[in-house]
Scaffold this motif. Sequence first.
Motif, mmCIF file in Angstrom:
data_model
loop_
_atom_site.group_PDB
_atom_site.id
_atom_site.type_symbol
_atom_site.label_atom_id
_atom_site.label_comp_id
_atom_site.label_asym_id
_atom_site.label_seq_id
_atom_site.Cartn_x
_atom_site.Cartn_y
_atom_site.Cartn_z
ATOM 1 N N VAL A 1 -3.149 1.440 -10.496
ATOM 2 C CA VAL A 1 -2.095 2.235 -9.858
ATOM 3 C C VAL A 1 -0.765 2.131 -10.596
ATOM 4 O O VAL A 1 0.059 3.203 -10.279
ATOM 5 C CB VAL A 1 -2.249 1.724 -8.209
ATOM 6 N N ALA A 2 -0.331 1.143 -10.845
ATOM 7 C CA ALA A 2 0.904 1.030 -11.385
ATOM 8 C C ALA A 2 1.342 1.781 -12.520
ATOM 9 O O ALA A 2 2.370 2.537 -12.390
ATOM 10 C CB ALA A 2 1.248 -0.489 -11.690
ATOM 11 N N SER A 3 0.191 1.926 -13.386
ATOM 12 C CA SER A 3 0.521 3.080 -14.544
ATOM 13 C C SER A 3 0.693 4.443 -13.810
ATOM 14 O O SER A 3 1.126 5.193 -14.673
ATOM 15 C CB SER A 3 -0.829 2.778 -15.400
ATOM 16 N N MET A 4 0.135 4.666 -12.773
ATOM 17 C CA MET A 4 0.252 6.089 -12.305
ATOM 18 C C MET A 4 1.725 6.375 -11.491
ATOM 19 O O MET A 4 2.191 7.370 -11.710
ATOM 20 C CB MET A 4 -0.810 6.411 -11.289
ATOM 21 N N LEU A 5 1.959 5.423 -11.070
ATOM 22 C CA LEU A 5 3.275 5.281 -10.031
ATOM 23 C C LEU A 5 4.573 5.645 -11.040
ATOM 24 O O LEU A 5 5.424 6.319 -10.514
ATOM 25 C CB LEU A 5 3.354 4.021 -9.339
ATOM 26 N N TYR A 6 4.607 5.083 -12.325
ATOM 27 C CA TYR A 6 5.805 5.195 -13.117
ATOM 28 C C TYR A 6 5.704 5.866 -14.414
ATOM 29 O O TYR A 6 4.826 5.591 -15.197
ATOM 30 C CB TYR A 6 6.343 3.560 -13.105
ATOM 31 N N LEU A 7 6.465 6.773 -14.602
ATOM 32 C CA LEU A 7 6.573 7.603 -15.892
ATOM 33 C C LEU A 7 6.745 6.906 -17.018
ATOM 34 O O LEU A 7 6.540 7.121 -18.249
ATOM 35 C CB LEU A 7 7.411 8.892 -15.784
ATOM 36 N N ASP A 8 7.423 5.700 -16.876
ATOM 37 C CA ASP A 8 7.888 5.073 -18.043
ATOM 38 C C ASP A 8 7.021 3.667 -18.383
ATOM 39 O O ASP A 8 7.198 2.591 -18.813
ATOM 40 C CB ASP A 8 9.234 4.448 -17.856
ATOM 41 N N TYR A 9 5.966 3.625 -17.546
ATOM 42 C CA TYR A 9 4.791 2.575 -17.700
ATOM 43 C C TYR A 9 4.466 2.371 -18.914
ATOM 44 O O TYR A 9 3.726 3.181 -19.569
ATOM 45 C CB TYR A 9 3.595 2.816 -16.607
ATOM 46 N N SER A 10 4.827 1.290 -19.595
ATOM 47 C CA SER A 10 4.305 0.746 -21.086
ATOM 48 C C SER A 10 4.850 1.700 -21.826
ATOM 49 O O SER A 10 4.287 2.010 -22.899
ATOM 50 C CB SER A 10 2.854 0.750 -20.868
ATOM 51 N N ALA B 1 -5.651 -0.932 -3.615
ATOM 52 C CA ALA B 1 -5.022 -0.359 -4.771
ATOM 53 C C ALA B 1 -4.836 -1.819 -5.645
ATOM 54 O O ALA B 1 -4.214 -2.866 -5.012
ATOM 55 C CB ALA B 1 -3.513 -0.050 -4.431
ATOM 56 N N GLU B 2 -5.150 -1.602 -6.981
ATOM 57 C CA GLU B 2 -4.890 -2.610 -7.733
ATOM 58 C C GLU B 2 -3.227 -2.185 -8.376
ATOM 59 O O GLU B 2 -3.125 -1.319 -9.392
ATOM 60 C CB GLU B 2 -5.616 -2.854 -8.853
ATOM 61 N N GLU B 3 -2.290 -2.843 -7.693
ATOM 62 C CA GLU B 3 -0.880 -2.399 -8.096
ATOM 63 C C GLU B 3 -0.067 -3.728 -8.325
ATOM 64 O O GLU B 3 -0.190 -4.459 -7.443
ATOM 65 C CB GLU B 3 -0.423 -1.457 -6.940
ATOM 66 N N SER B 4 0.567 -3.583 -9.256
ATOM 67 C CA SER B 4 1.180 -4.913 -9.515
ATOM 68 C C SER B 4 2.721 -5.078 -9.571
ATOM 69 O O SER B 4 3.392 -5.988 -10.080
ATOM 70 C CB SER B 4 0.809 -5.399 -11.075
ATOM 71 N N THR B 5 3.369 -3.944 -9.194
ATOM 72 C CA THR B 5 4.911 -3.892 -9.011
ATOM 73 C C THR B 5 5.277 -4.084 -7.537
ATOM 74 O O THR B 5 4.470 -4.388 -6.653
ATOM 75 C CB THR B 5 5.333 -2.530 -9.580
ATOM 76 N N ALA B 6 6.668 -4.090 -7.495
ATOM 77 C CA ALA B 6 7.418 -4.006 -6.165
ATOM 78 C C ALA B 6 7.403 -2.578 -5.370
ATOM 79 O O ALA B 6 8.301 -2.626 -4.506
ATOM 80 C CB ALA B 6 8.528 -4.810 -6.006
ATOM 81 N N PHE B 7 6.649 -1.742 -5.728
ATOM 82 C CA PHE B 7 6.816 -0.256 -5.245
ATOM 83 C C PHE B 7 6.478 -0.238 -3.889
ATOM 84 O O PHE B 7 5.518 -1.094 -3.123
ATOM 85 C CB PHE B 7 5.753 0.501 -5.772
ATOM 86 N N PRO B 8 7.269 0.070 -2.824
ATOM 87 C CA PRO B 8 7.331 -0.267 -1.506
ATOM 88 C C PRO B 8 6.104 0.751 -0.856
ATOM 89 O O PRO B 8 5.945 1.934 -1.016
ATOM 90 C CB PRO B 8 8.569 0.269 -1.152
ATOM 91 N N GLY B 9 5.499 -0.182 0.446
ATOM 92 C CA GLY B 9 4.797 0.643 1.093
ATOM 93 C C GLY B 9 3.331 1.008 0.572
ATOM 94 O O GLY B 9 2.928 2.049 1.133
ATOM 95 N N VAL B 10 2.770 0.427 -0.426
ATOM 96 C CA VAL B 10 1.564 0.811 -1.164
ATOM 97 C C VAL B 10 0.366 1.097 0.184
ATOM 98 O O VAL B 10 -0.445 1.856 0.090
ATOM 99 C CB VAL B 10 0.903 -0.126 -2.127
ATOM 100 N N SER B 11 0.318 -0.210 0.903
ATOM 101 C CA SER B 11 -0.653 -0.015 2.055
ATOM 102 C C SER B 11 -0.070 0.215 3.345
ATOM 103 O O SER B 11 -0.582 -0.180 4.474
ATOM 104 C CB SER B 11 -1.101 -1.561 2.400
ATOM 105 N N ARG B 12 0.909 1.216 3.466
ATOM 106 C CA ARG B 12 1.429 1.451 4.521
ATOM 107 C C ARG B 12 1.185 3.250 4.664
ATOM 108 O O ARG B 12 1.048 3.712 3.943
ATOM 109 C CB ARG B 12 3.205 1.407 4.423
ATOM 110 N N PRO B 13 1.041 3.489 6.157
ATOM 111 C CA PRO B 13 0.664 4.700 6.425
ATOM 112 C C PRO B 13 1.687 5.886 5.665
ATOM 113 O O PRO B 13 2.705 5.747 5.594
ATOM 114 C CB PRO B 13 0.510 5.021 7.756
ATOM 115 N N THR B 14 0.854 6.955 5.170
ATOM 116 C CA THR B 14 1.758 8.150 4.784
ATOM 117 C C THR B 14 2.707 8.707 5.613
ATOM 118 O O THR B 14 3.932 9.076 5.097
ATOM 119 C CB THR B 14 0.871 9.132 4.119
ATOM 120 N N TYR B 15 2.285 8.700 7.117
ATOM 121 C CA TYR B 15 3.295 9.110 7.886
ATOM 122 C C TYR B 15 4.709 8.192 7.915
ATOM 123 O O TYR B 15 5.803 8.659 8.614
ATOM 124 C CB TYR B 15 2.907 9.423 9.256
ATOM 125 N N LEU B 16 4.615 6.903 7.461
ATOM 126 C CA LEU B 16 5.756 6.158 7.340
ATOM 127 C C LEU B 16 6.228 6.286 6.114
ATOM 128 O O LEU B 16 7.085 5.263 5.711
ATOM 129 C CB LEU B 16 5.334 4.711 7.725
#
Length: 675
Positions: free
Chosen positions: A355-364, A405-420
């Motif tokens: 998931v981290a590779s999808m979240l960021y355009l500059d990933y790697s 989600a296999e997500e290794s960054t500090a992206f906020p709210g990965v497991s929080r509802p979309t309405y939040l």
Amino acid sequence: MAKSAKTKTEVVAETPVPKKTRKKTETVAETAVAEAPLQAVESYSRFSEFDIYLFKSGKHFKLYEKLGSHVAEHKGVIGTYFAVWAPNAHYVSVIGNFNGWGRGSHPLSSRWDGSGIWEGFVPDIGRGEVYKYYIKSNNHGLELEKADPFALWCEQAPKTASVVWDTWYEWQDEDWMRNRRKNNSLASPISVYEVHLASWMRDPADPERFLNYREIAENLVPYVKELGFTHVEFMPIMEAPYPPSWGYQITSYFSCASGMGNPQDLMYLIEQLHNEGIGVYMDWVPSHFPGDAHGLFNFDGTHLYEHADPRKGYHPDWKSYIFNYGRNEVRSFLISNALFWLDRYHADGLRVDAVASMLYLDYSRKHGEWIPNEFGGRENLEAISLMREMNEAVYKDFPDAQTIAEESTAFPGVSRPTYLGGLGFGMKWMMGWMNDTLKYFEKDPMYRRWHQDQITFSLVYAFSENFMLPLSHDEVVYGKGSLVGKMPGDEWQRFANLRLLYTYMYTHPGTKLMFMGGEFGQIGEWNFKQSLDWHLLDRAPHKGAKECMKALNATLRTQPAMYDYNFAPEGFEWIDSQDRDNCIVAYARKGLNPSDTVVVVLNFTPVPQHSYRIGVPAAGQWEEIFNSDDLAFYGSGVKNTQVIETQAERWQNQPQSVVLTLPPLAGIILKKSSK
């Protein structure tokens, strides 16, 4: 452990294929096509105008009911309907054994509505027919032969054609599906056994041969049940013909891996797990796909599924291609695929890879190798939008499923509802916990006193997400060694450390994931080319590790304090995190009922502690309900065998205290006696 194996041909031949009974996994449209006389070929289509509208707007999430190959009846003749999205094609035909792979004999028609879909009915072919699409592109007349992106089954590699098949199956897992909401909820005990099916166990008589799904069921199901795991997680089970990719370079997203059987064989394996009360999570890979000539890449002679700009469409780490998340039809493809495995295969959840590779355009990527988003930031807004929409679709149609989600960054709210404002996942892998914990355990106990924060720091952020604690395949490959191989000391100490690691993991807030082999202390790091080293279970240290894992799973299931508040601070309280000199920590896990509280004490040194006082939250008699140093686990047998009476001495901010014997390199769990 392996039972006598049948050949793949024998298993396929025995697979029942009901012709009249329709199960709920089929759609009303499929039943109507199969049972009603069809109109003329030129007017025959599975698509309504509304289907096309949804597809073009990126909102059609059951494309597997429309695109691909589907056996049907037309004017009393059994045949197969084909439909493929190729908007930049000049000409498309179906080729296969049935027409000698002739490119001109069975052309498909391009729909009039600008959808880019080509379709047609081919009489007198059906289930088991091998085929591809011949595509002549508008792009300089480029000629391609492509597998069907929506094929339900494929030829076994190195062959690359698609196979006409179906997902009809007489499911017998009604009890599990009826009760899945409870078994799969975030308020239930969840411990996951991660499995690479091709290397969990091979044929003992021929180690080069994969067991098929039905053969695997004979051994895997009772083994997981014996260990007490609540779920299994299959590493990618979709068709991925390059073995070193471990399934993460997928060429056919709707087909199960053909080397281990057909779709009904995989359904049988899942059904058998369900009938023993074991849930099934599947790895899902929407982050990238390989550039195989027969696959999605350059599908109609243009960048159809992948982004055309390599700064957004090419993955430098994996030398693969990134989906164009902003293209509506691609969004429909991906979300349809996520729902497909939950719908047709009764999967209980999806673990979403990378998931981290999808979240960021500059990933790697280095400076100048990526394109900022429209606001100048590094977030991939299109991928973020896709993940939110995927999770909303999953939980709308399958509210008792989970996404992880296999997500290794500090992206906020990965497991929080979309309405939040979150991404909407049910859980997220706790990669920080894994990294800190393994670094700590790799240290000689002599030096652990200076690194106590590596064990305690995770509780600073443990409740910011719904975390799953992973000890996954990624930690035992590429020279990292096995889990037990990371542990310091002689053999006894290494296995004592391993059991202590598992005790810490199981008593820490969050759900759990263990990669296969770790449960019995596999010595060598994972090798996807061979079976696990099952012979090690003849040795006491490995058998003891397995028995410890069984006991931890049983404790997790039977002690509500260890799961009632998996993701909430109300379920955890530090008793002592500051005894650095002795490398000892103590904490309480709390449930909805105060009487369920358990106290955990972990000793990270090989020095047993006698007359060690800790605080406890209630007066009365406490007893040891788990001890990782048990003789049955290959421990030294240092235990608190008698009931422990509290003393009215306030200690460590607790109203009462007890005096304990702490075993070396071990963890104990105490609970107040109900007597």
